[in-house]
Design a protein around this motif. Structure first.
Motif, PDB file in Angstrom:
ATOM      1  N   ALA A 148       0.826  -1.205   0.000  1.00 40.09           N
ATOM      2  CA  ALA A 148       0.000   0.000   0.000  1.00 40.09           C
ATOM      3  C   ALA A 148       0.859   1.253   0.000  1.00 40.09           C
ATOM      4  CB  ALA A 148      -0.931  -0.003   1.208  1.00 40.09           C
ATOM      5  N   THR A 149       0.287   2.315  -0.550  1.00 40.49           N
ATOM      6  CA  THR A 149       0.876   3.638  -0.452  1.00 40.49           C
ATOM      7  C   THR A 149       0.192   4.367   0.701  1.00 40.49           C
ATOM      8  OG1 THR A 149       1.355   3.748  -2.815  1.00 40.49           O
ATOM      9  CG2 THR A 149       1.261   5.837  -1.621  1.00 40.49           C
ATOM     10  N   ILE A 150       0.978   4.811   1.667  1.00 39.21           N
ATOM     11  CA  ILE A 150       0.435   5.478   2.854  1.00 39.21           C
ATOM     12  C   ILE A 150       0.849   6.949   2.837  1.00 39.21           C
ATOM     13  CG2 ILE A 150       0.326   5.497   5.365  1.00 39.21           C
ATOM     14  CD1 ILE A 150      -0.857   3.007   4.042  1.00 39.21           C
ATOM     15  N   GLN A 151      -0.117   7.782   3.063  1.00 39.94           N
ATOM     16  CA  GLN A 151       0.131   9.224   3.133  1.00 39.94           C
ATOM     17  C   GLN A 151      -0.388   9.727   4.478  1.00 39.94           C
ATOM     18  OE1 GLN A 151      -1.575  11.402  -0.121  1.00 39.94           O
ATOM     19  NE2 GLN A 151      -1.127  13.381   0.769  1.00 39.94           N
ATOM     20  N   TYR A 152       0.470  10.376   5.248  1.00 39.49           N
ATOM     21  CA  TYR A 152       0.012  10.903   6.526  1.00 39.49           C
ATOM     22  C   TYR A 152       0.474  12.351   6.698  1.00 39.49           C
ATOM     23  CZ  TYR A 152       4.734   9.839   8.340  1.00 39.49           C
ATOM     24  OH  TYR A 152       6.083   9.776   8.541  1.00 39.49           O
ATOM     25  N   VAL A 153      -0.278  13.071   7.509  1.00 40.95           N
ATOM     26  CA  VAL A 153      -0.015  14.497   7.763  1.00 40.95           C
ATOM     27  C   VAL A 153       0.240  14.670   9.253  1.00 40.95           C
ATOM     28  CG1 VAL A 153      -0.935  16.833   7.602  1.00 40.95           C
ATOM     29  CG2 VAL A 153      -1.511  15.141   5.841  1.00 40.95           C
ATOM     30  N   TYR A 154       1.266  15.427   9.593  1.00 37.51           N
ATOM     31  CA  TYR A 154       1.605  15.655  10.989  1.00 37.51           C
ATOM     32  C   TYR A 154       2.017  17.113  11.198  1.00 37.51           C
ATOM     33  CZ  TYR A 154       6.444  15.457   9.369  1.00 37.51           C
ATOM     34  OH  TYR A 154       7.614  15.711   8.712  1.00 37.51           O
ATOM     35  N   GLY A 193       5.337  14.577  21.442  1.00 35.56           N
ATOM     36  CA  GLY A 193       4.578  15.815  21.312  1.00 35.56           C
ATOM     37  C   GLY A 193       4.122  16.153  19.912  1.00 35.56           C
ATOM     38  N   VAL A 194       4.432  15.306  18.919  1.00 33.25           N
ATOM     39  CA  VAL A 194       4.001  15.555  17.537  1.00 33.25           C
ATOM     40  C   VAL A 194       2.566  15.080  17.363  1.00 33.25           C
ATOM     41  CG1 VAL A 194       4.445  15.014  15.105  1.00 33.25           C
ATOM     42  CG2 VAL A 194       6.352  15.360  16.686  1.00 33.25           C
ATOM     43  N   GLU A 195       1.807  15.770  16.539  1.00 29.38           N
ATOM     44  CA  GLU A 195       0.406  15.415  16.294  1.00 29.38           C
ATOM     45  C   GLU A 195       0.249  14.830  14.887  1.00 29.38           C
ATOM     46  OE1 GLU A 195      -1.879  18.917  16.851  1.00 29.38           O
ATOM     47  OE2 GLU A 195      -1.526  19.031  19.022  1.00 29.38           O
ATOM     48  N   ILE A 196      -0.481  13.705  14.799  1.00 31.47           N
ATOM     49  CA  ILE A 196      -0.839  13.106  13.503  1.00 31.47           C
ATOM     50  C   ILE A 196      -2.249  13.582  13.183  1.00 31.47           C
ATOM     51  CG2 ILE A 196      -1.091  10.997  12.161  1.00 31.47           C
ATOM     52  CD1 ILE A 196       1.708  11.453  13.200  1.00 31.47           C
ATOM     53  N   THR A 197      -2.397  14.369  12.133  1.00 26.28           N
ATOM     54  CA  THR A 197      -3.699  14.985  11.842  1.00 26.28           C
ATOM     55  C   THR A 197      -4.457  14.308  10.706  1.00 26.28           C
ATOM     56  OG1 THR A 197      -2.640  16.581  10.355  1.00 26.28           O
ATOM     57  CG2 THR A 197      -2.898  17.221  12.668  1.00 26.28           C
ATOM     58  N   GLY A 198      -3.787  13.449   9.967  1.00 26.33           N
ATOM     59  CA  GLY A 198      -4.479  12.786   8.865  1.00 26.33           C
ATOM     60  C   GLY A 198      -3.714  11.585   8.366  1.00 26.33           C
ATOM     61  N   MET A 199      -4.463  10.606   7.774  1.00 28.07           N
ATOM     62  CA  MET A 199      -3.824   9.429   7.204  1.00 28.07           C
ATOM     63  C   MET A 199      -4.715   8.877   6.101  1.00 28.07           C
ATOM     64  SD  MET A 199      -2.621   5.871   9.049  1.00 28.07           S
ATOM     65  CE  MET A 199      -1.697   6.762  10.288  1.00 28.07           C
ATOM     66  N   THR A 200      -4.128   8.610   4.949  1.00 29.03           N
ATOM     67  CA  THR A 200      -4.880   8.045   3.825  1.00 29.03           C
ATOM     68  C   THR A 200      -4.072   6.900   3.210  1.00 29.03           C
ATOM     69  OG1 THR A 200      -3.938   9.623   2.250  1.00 29.03           O
ATOM     70  CG2 THR A 200      -6.034  10.227   3.286  1.00 29.03           C
ATOM     71  N   MET A 201      -4.776   6.068   2.458  1.00 24.26           N
ATOM     72  CA  MET A 201      -4.147   4.974   1.716  1.00 24.26           C
ATOM     73  C   MET A 201      -4.640   5.067   0.279  1.00 24.26           C
ATOM     74  SD  MET A 201      -3.915   0.942   2.818  1.00 24.26           S
ATOM     75  CE  MET A 201      -5.684   0.617   2.690  1.00 24.26           C
ATOM     76  N   PRO A 202      -3.997   5.894  -0.545  1.00 21.16           N
ATOM     77  CA  PRO A 202      -4.492   6.157  -1.911  1.00 21.16           C
ATOM     78  C   PRO A 202      -4.674   4.904  -2.749  1.00 21.16           C
ATOM     79  CG  PRO A 202      -2.732   7.679  -1.319  1.00 21.16           C
ATOM     80  CD  PRO A 202      -2.770   6.632  -0.251  1.00 21.16           C
ATOM     81  N   ASN A 203      -3.782   3.935  -2.588  1.00 21.93           N
ATOM     82  CA  ASN A 203      -3.948   2.700  -3.350  1.00 21.93           C
ATOM     83  C   ASN A 203      -3.286   1.549  -2.605  1.00 21.93           C
ATOM     84  OD1 ASN A 203      -1.025   2.470  -4.350  1.00 21.93           O
ATOM     85  ND2 ASN A 203      -1.616   4.489  -5.116  1.00 21.93           N
ATOM     86  N   PHE A 204      -3.729   0.357  -2.899  1.00 22.37           N
ATOM     87  CA  PHE A 204      -3.145  -0.848  -2.323  1.00 22.37           C
ATOM     88  C   PHE A 204      -3.396  -2.002  -3.281  1.00 22.37           C
ATOM     89  CE2 PHE A 204      -7.499  -0.758  -0.939  1.00 22.37           C
ATOM     90  CZ  PHE A 204      -7.915  -2.076  -0.976  1.00 22.37           C
ATOM     91  N   GLU A 205      -2.596  -3.033  -3.178  1.00 23.54           N
ATOM     92  CA  GLU A 205      -2.710  -4.161  -4.094  1.00 23.54           C
ATOM     93  C   GLU A 205      -2.295  -5.437  -3.376  1.00 23.54           C
ATOM     94  OE1 GLU A 205      -1.295  -5.490  -8.595  1.00 23.54           O
ATOM     95  OE2 GLU A 205      -0.473  -3.707  -7.648  1.00 23.54           O
ATOM     96  N   PHE A 206      -3.206  -6.424  -3.403  1.00 22.16           N
ATOM     97  CA  PHE A 206      -2.891  -7.718  -2.811  1.00 22.16           C
ATOM     98  C   PHE A 206      -1.930  -8.484  -3.700  1.00 22.16           C
ATOM     99  CE2 PHE A 206      -6.925  -6.765  -0.702  1.00 22.16           C
ATOM    100  CZ  PHE A 206      -6.612  -7.093   0.602  1.00 22.16           C
ATOM    101  N   ASN A 207      -1.287  -9.489  -3.125  1.00 12.80           N
ATOM    102  CA  ASN A 207      -0.365 -10.302  -3.926  1.00 12.80           C
ATOM    103  C   ASN A 207      -1.154 -11.150  -4.916  1.00 12.80           C
ATOM    104  OD1 ASN A 207      -1.239 -12.737  -2.594  1.00 12.80           O
ATOM    105  ND2 ASN A 207       0.092 -12.216  -0.880  1.00 12.80           N
ATOM    106  N   ASN A 208      -0.444 -11.654  -5.930  1.00 16.12           N
ATOM    107  CA  ASN A 208      -1.102 -12.387  -7.014  1.00 16.12           C
ATOM    108  C   ASN A 208      -1.819 -13.635  -6.520  1.00 16.12           C
ATOM    109  OD1 ASN A 208      -0.287 -10.563  -8.974  1.00 16.12           O
ATOM    110  ND2 ASN A 208       1.653 -11.624  -9.340  1.00 16.12           N
ATOM    111  N   LYS A 209      -1.232 -14.316  -5.543  1.00 18.61           N
ATOM    112  CA  LYS A 209      -1.861 -15.529  -5.026  1.00 18.61           C
ATOM    113  C   LYS A 209      -3.225 -15.224  -4.427  1.00 18.61           C
ATOM    114  CE  LYS A 209      -1.097 -19.346  -1.787  1.00 18.61           C
ATOM    115  NZ  LYS A 209      -0.161 -19.915  -0.776  1.00 18.61           N
ATOM    116  N   PHE A 210      -3.278 -14.149  -3.659  1.00 17.14           N
ATOM    117  CA  PHE A 210      -4.553 -13.788  -3.034  1.00 17.14           C
ATOM    118  C   PHE A 210      -5.559 -13.316  -4.077  1.00 17.14           C
ATOM    119  CE2 PHE A 210      -7.339 -10.632  -0.984  1.00 17.14           C
ATOM    120  CZ  PHE A 210      -7.952 -11.457  -0.058  1.00 17.14           C
ATOM    121  N   LYS A 211      -5.083 -12.535  -5.059  1.00 18.51           N
ATOM    122  CA  LYS A 211      -5.988 -12.054  -6.104  1.00 18.51           C
ATOM    123  C   LYS A 211      -6.562 -13.228  -6.884  1.00 18.51           C
ATOM    124  CE  LYS A 211      -3.105  -9.042  -7.923  1.00 18.51           C
ATOM    125  NZ  LYS A 211      -2.573  -7.963  -8.800  1.00 18.51           N
TER     126      LYS A 211
END
Length: 260
Positions: free
Chosen positions: A55-61, A129-147
């Motif tokens: 997965a691609t993970i995008q977070y804002v802090y 003391g850092v704040e996590i204000t957002g988190m998204t997962m724009p895309n993800f892909e299972f392995n071929n066996k699972f697909k």
């Protein structure tokens, strides 16, 4: 100053504008206080049923300004701060996804990310003391066996649905045939019951008639009931002359009255 933190409070933080430092003796550590965005292009995550996906993970802090001095005191450099934030984000994400089945990830992605963000924020906020204000997962892909297994499962599900529909159709047809057969059988039973009822009533009437006229007079009674009151036109045999009986009787014998 000389490698040690000389800023001890928030009020001593240098603001934007003209500031001075002693060359070779003092250095400046910059810490952004606005929202920062970080993208992790390929994160491998496992689900509860031991399926993995990338997965691609995008977070804002953000670093609250009133926490800058405390962070600077406890953590030597900024890179270590960002590394701690990233590690906690990844751990929270894996924990959240690890509580879900692989087939639930597409539909529960937002809930899983919201839970991961909350957990990560609690971890880094209490630790540094850092704040996590957002988190998204724009895309993800299972392995071929699972697909492939998902494709096979979908095909099996479709075949099972077609089989179920065929069974329902066959059952409906069988129910229709059974209903018709039941209807035919019911009609035959009703007709037989009607015939039996008529026979029973006729037998009862015959028995009542015998009680009234007597069994020995039953034949005479029925002859009388069915006789039209006329004599035969002629009587005789091979050695007897034929004669018209109505000429003899004439009007002297009246017709037998009808008996109800």
């Amino acid at each position: 100053t000389f490698g040690k933190l000389s800023t001890q409070s928030t009020s001593e933080i240098k603001k934007q504008g003209l500031n001075f430092k002693i060359p070779f003796i003092q250095t400046v550590r910059r810490m952004p206080v606005g929202q920062q965005e970080k993208i992790l292009p390929q994160v491998n995550v496992y689900t509860r049923d031991s399926q993995d996906f990338d997965a691609t993970i995008q977070y804002v802090y953000r670093v609250p300004e009133d926490k800058i001095v405390d962070i600077a005191k406890s953590i030597p450099d900024n890179e270590q701060v960002w590394s701690m934030v990233e590690n906690n984000v990844l751990q929270a994400l894996k924990d959240s996804m690890g509580k879900r089945e692989a087939t639930d990830i597409p539909s529960e992605r937002n809930d899983a990310l919201a839970s991961a963000r909350k957990t990560a924020n609690e971890l880094v906020s209490s630790a540094i003391g850092v704040e996590i204000t957002g988190m998204t997962m724009p895309n993800f892909e299972f392995n071929n066996k699972f697909k492939n297994s998902i494709a096979e499962a979908s095909q099996m599900k479709a075949e099972a649905e077609r089989a179920r529909q065929a069974v329902e159709k066959t059952k409906a047809e069988a129910d229709s045939v059974a209903a018709k057969a039941a209807g035919d059988a019911r009609a035959k039973r009703e007709l037989a019951d009607a015939d039996l009822y008529v026979s029973q009533k006729n037998a009862e009437a015959q028995k009542a008639l015998i009680n009234v006229v007597g069994k020995e007079n039953l034949s005479a009674y029925w002859f009388k009931e069915t006789w039209n009151g006329e004599l035969p036109k002629a009587v005789g045999g091979s050695n007897v002359n034929v004669m018209d009986m109505s000429a003899v009787v004439g009007t002297a014998m009246p017709k037998a009255p009808a008996v109800n």
